[in-house]
Scaffold this motif. Structure first.
Motif, PDB file in Angstrom:
ATOM      1  N   LEU A  60       0.824  -1.202   0.000  1.00 16.97           N
ATOM      2  CA  LEU A  60       0.000   0.000   0.000  1.00 16.97           C
ATOM      3  C   LEU A  60       0.865   1.262   0.000  1.00 16.97           C
ATOM      4  N   LEU A  61       1.906   1.278   0.823  1.00 11.95           N
ATOM      5  CA  LEU A  61       2.773   2.452   0.887  1.00 11.95           C
ATOM      6  C   LEU A  61       3.513   2.671  -0.427  1.00 11.95           C
ATOM      7  N   ASP A  62       3.788   1.599  -1.149  1.00 10.99           N
ATOM      8  CA  ASP A  62       4.446   1.723  -2.447  1.00 10.99           C
ATOM      9  C   ASP A  62       3.565   2.418  -3.478  1.00 10.99           C
ATOM     10  N   ARG A  63       2.284   2.502  -3.201  1.00 11.16           N
ATOM     11  CA  ARG A  63       1.361   3.154  -4.125  1.00 11.16           C
ATOM     12  C   ARG A  63       1.159   4.642  -3.813  1.00 11.16           C
ATOM     13  N   VAL A  64       1.824   5.120  -2.776  1.00  4.60           N
ATOM     14  CA  VAL A  64       1.632   6.502  -2.334  1.00  4.60           C
ATOM     15  C   VAL A  64       2.732   7.400  -2.901  1.00  4.60           C
ATOM     16  N   ARG A  65       2.343   8.421  -3.637  1.00  8.00           N
ATOM     17  CA  ARG A  65       3.287   9.430  -4.112  1.00  8.00           C
ATOM     18  C   ARG A  65       3.232  10.639  -3.180  1.00  8.00           C
ATOM     19  N   ILE A  66       4.397  11.125  -2.785  1.00 13.67           N
ATOM     20  CA  ILE A  66       4.487  12.404  -2.089  1.00 13.67           C
ATOM     21  C   ILE A  66       4.861  13.441  -3.142  1.00 13.67           C
ATOM     22  N   VAL A  67       3.974  14.390  -3.380  1.00 12.85           N
ATOM     23  CA  VAL A  67       4.174  15.385  -4.430  1.00 12.85           C
ATOM     24  C   VAL A  67       4.438  16.742  -3.790  1.00 12.85           C
ATOM     25  N   LEU A  68       5.575  17.333  -4.109  1.00 17.28           N
ATOM     26  CA  LEU A  68       5.935  18.669  -3.629  1.00 17.28           C
ATOM     27  C   LEU A  68       5.883  19.631  -4.803  1.00 17.28           C
ATOM     28  N   ALA A  77      12.333  13.879   2.116  1.00 20.97           N
ATOM     29  CA  ALA A  77      12.833  12.544   1.774  1.00 20.97           C
ATOM     30  C   ALA A  77      13.143  11.746   3.037  1.00 20.97           C
ATOM     31  N   ARG A  78      13.746  12.390   4.001  1.00 14.44           N
ATOM     32  CA  ARG A  78      14.053  11.715   5.270  1.00 14.44           C
ATOM     33  C   ARG A  78      12.764  11.301   5.980  1.00 14.44           C
ATOM     34  N   ALA A  79      11.778  12.208   6.002  1.00 17.34           N
ATOM     35  CA  ALA A  79      10.503  11.900   6.641  1.00 17.34           C
ATOM     36  C   ALA A  79       9.826  10.717   5.969  1.00 17.34           C
ATOM     37  N   MET A  80       9.897  10.668   4.648  1.00 14.35           N
ATOM     38  CA  MET A  80       9.286   9.573   3.908  1.00 14.35           C
ATOM     39  C   MET A  80       9.934   8.238   4.244  1.00 14.35           C
ATOM     40  N   LYS A  81      11.259   8.205   4.193  1.00 16.19           N
ATOM     41  CA  LYS A  81      11.952   6.928   4.383  1.00 16.19           C
ATOM     42  C   LYS A  81      11.742   6.361   5.774  1.00 16.19           C
ATOM     43  N   THR A  82      11.665   7.231   6.774  1.00 14.65           N
ATOM     44  CA  THR A  82      11.460   6.736   8.141  1.00 14.65           C
ATOM     45  C   THR A  82      10.095   6.064   8.293  1.00 14.65           C
ATOM     46  N   MET A  83       9.166   6.392   7.419  1.00 18.96           N
ATOM     47  CA  MET A  83       7.823   5.812   7.506  1.00 18.96           C
ATOM     48  C   MET A  83       7.544   4.803   6.397  1.00 18.96           C
ATOM     49  N   GLY A  84       8.560   4.455   5.621  1.00 18.75           N
ATOM     50  CA  GLY A  84       8.411   3.397   4.633  1.00 18.75           C
ATOM     51  C   GLY A  84       7.872   3.841   3.287  1.00 18.75           C
ATOM     52  N   LEU A  85       7.868   5.149   3.005  1.00 13.67           N
ATOM     53  CA  LEU A  85       7.436   5.642   1.709  1.00 13.67           C
ATOM     54  C   LEU A  85       8.664   5.973   0.866  1.00 13.67           C
TER      55      LEU A  85
END
Length: 242
Positions: free
Chosen positions: A6-14, A27-35
């Motif tokens: 499920l997390l692999d399907r989530v895009r973080i768009v800036l 990027a750091r925030a994403m990786k700590t939560m598995g995105l």
């Protein structure tokens, strides 16, 4: 479907990020939560040593980041998108708080790619950008001091996303397959053209007609079959006008 899928399907768009340090922090925030899927819309500066330094080891997220020229391109192929905003907007769709919103996003992630969209640090998202997304989202910050750093906002939403994915999500209401971003945008373009041809809509005097229609259909969350039916009706009406 498991949490990681499920997390692999989530895009973080800036969108239009001003400071590269915030890209690294995100990027750091994403990786700590598995995105891992980062999409940058017209960043002011990237790549950057500052971004790499702030990423604190999440270099793979930066290296694999997709850089695009518009939010439309960033959302291509998604079935649902949620936009972070610090204020309520005129003619926007109904807002949800962040914890409730990620539950909605996670349910759609069971169908396909989804996106969490964050605006520019100083100006946020434009009304036009917000109109491209399905759901306005706000973080319930202190009303007397609601200033929140971009990377911190990304961290909050990524944490909430991870927690939501720990519980197996239910499918969205109804059994239909959600229409993808491009399909919905194609419908809006077709609808506007049909209204112009019929004389109902004057683009020189729009009267906020399209934003109102976007809000109307956005509340419904159109499915693939529904888009096909609506476009079929428009095509039939256009033939009658001709």
């Amino acid at each position: 479907m498991n949490e990681a899928s499920l997390l692999d399907r989530v895009r973080i768009v800036l969108t239009r990020t001003s400071h590269p340090g915030n890209i690294g922090g995100a990027a750091r925030a994403m990786k700590t939560m598995g995105l891992s899927r980062l999409v940058l819309v017209s960043p002011h500066v990237f790549p950057s040593e500052i971004a790499t330094a702030r990423a604190s080891g999440a270099n793979d997220v930066l290296e694999n980041a997709q850089i695009v020229g518009s939010l439309e391109e960033a959302l291509s192929g998604t079935v649902f998108s949620a936009a972070m905003t610090a204020r309520r907007r005129e003619l926007s769709l109904p807002m949800q708080w962040s914890r409730e919103a990620v539950g909605t996003v996670t349910r759609y992630a069971a169908q396909g790619d989804v996106a969490l969209v964050f605006g520019n640090e100083s100006s946020g998202m434009t009304n036009e950008e917000l109109a491209l997304c399905h759901l306005p989202v706000m973080i319930p910050a202190n009303a007397e001091y609601s200033s929140l750093n971009l990377a911190a906002a990304v961290q909050i939403l990524c944490y909430e996303m991870r927690m939501a994915c720990l519980v197996r999500p239910e499918a969205p209401d109804g059994a239909g397959v959600s229409a993808e971003f491009g399909e919905v945008e194609g419908f809006y373009g077709h609808l506007e053209q049909a209204m112009i041809e019929s004389g109902f809509h004057d683009p020189a005097n729009p009267r906020k007609l399209m934003p109102r229609l976007r809000r109307l259909f956005g509340r419904v969350r159109l499915e693939k079959e529904e888009v096909g039916i609506l476009r079929g009706i428009l095509s039939a009406l256009q033939r009658k006008v001709d």
